[in-house]
Each structure stands twice: as C-alpha cells, then as structure tokens.
Motif scaffolding. Structure first.
Motif, PDB file in Angstrom:
ATOM      1  N   CYS A 197      39.705  38.610  25.873  1.00 31.71           N
ATOM      2  CA  CYS A 197      38.695  39.393  26.905  1.00 31.71           C
ATOM      3  C   CYS A 197      37.449  40.059  26.239  1.00 31.71           C
ATOM      4  O   CYS A 197      37.748  40.356  24.821  1.00 31.71           O
ATOM      5  N   ASP A 235      46.196  37.916  25.139  1.00 29.07           N
ATOM      6  CA  ASP A 235      45.502  38.341  26.211  1.00 29.07           C
ATOM      7  C   ASP A 235      44.300  39.075  25.765  1.00 29.07           C
ATOM      8  O   ASP A 235      42.978  38.994  26.242  1.00 29.07           O
ATOM      9  N   VAL A 288      42.201  39.820  34.076  1.00 31.11           N
ATOM     10  CA  VAL A 288      43.440  39.483  33.683  1.00 31.11           C
ATOM     11  C   VAL A 288      44.353  40.673  33.335  1.00 31.11           C
ATOM     12  O   VAL A 288      43.973  41.424  32.735  1.00 31.11           O
ATOM     13  N   ARG A 298      35.207  38.686  31.204  1.00 34.56           N
ATOM     14  CA  ARG A 298      36.556  38.835  31.480  1.00 34.56           C
ATOM     15  C   ARG A 298      37.089  40.231  30.833  1.00 34.56           C
ATOM     16  O   ARG A 298      36.779  40.283  29.810  1.00 34.56           O
TER      17      ARG A 298
END
Length: 82
Positions: A36, A32, A25, A3
């Motif tokens: 990741c 966020d 993303v 990710r």
C-alpha cells in the motif's frame, strides 16, 4: 490512483476513500501493508496482525478521533508530499 490499506473496522473511512477514487484494501497482515501507498489504522498503539514494525516504517494515519473526511484529507496530504 494510490492504493490505501485500511483497517477493516473503519468502514466509513473505506467508503469515503473509494468515493474519492482511491483503491482501498483491507489490512489483514504484513503483506497487505507492504503493498500500500498509505495505511489507515484505528490507533498506532495497536499491533494489527503482528504489523507493528511495518506500520512504523511507512505512511500511516491514525484515524482515532478523526472523521472520515479528516482522514481523507490526511491521506491526500501524505501521498502528495511523499
């Protein structure tokens, strides 16, 4: 697949990473970045949504001056050796 958080302004990088099969993303805030495997930012000197502390602690790629292909290569290298 990993990710990858990418600053919203880096649309060409987002598309290139998606084409390689990564989950991409948008980076909007600290949470966020924490979720990741790697983050791609326009410049490490920018403080995106107050994320400066978080950005310096994880896998971060500064896209400034790099092509989308070069960023993808750096993502792959960082994830491979992390």
């Amino acid at each position: 697949m990993a990710r990858i958080g990418v600053e919203q302004s880096l649309t060409n990088v987002q598309e290139a990473l998606r084409q390689r099969g990564y989950e991409v993303v948008p980076l909007k805030g600290e949470n966020d970045a924490n979720e990741c495997d790697c983050c791609v930012v326009t410049g490490l000197d920018s403080n995106i949504m107050g994320m400066q502390d978080v950005v310096t602690q994880g896998l971060v790629i500064e896209a400034k001056g790099l092509s989308a292909e070069e960023v993808c290569q750096q993502v792959e290298e960082k994830i491979k050796y992390s």
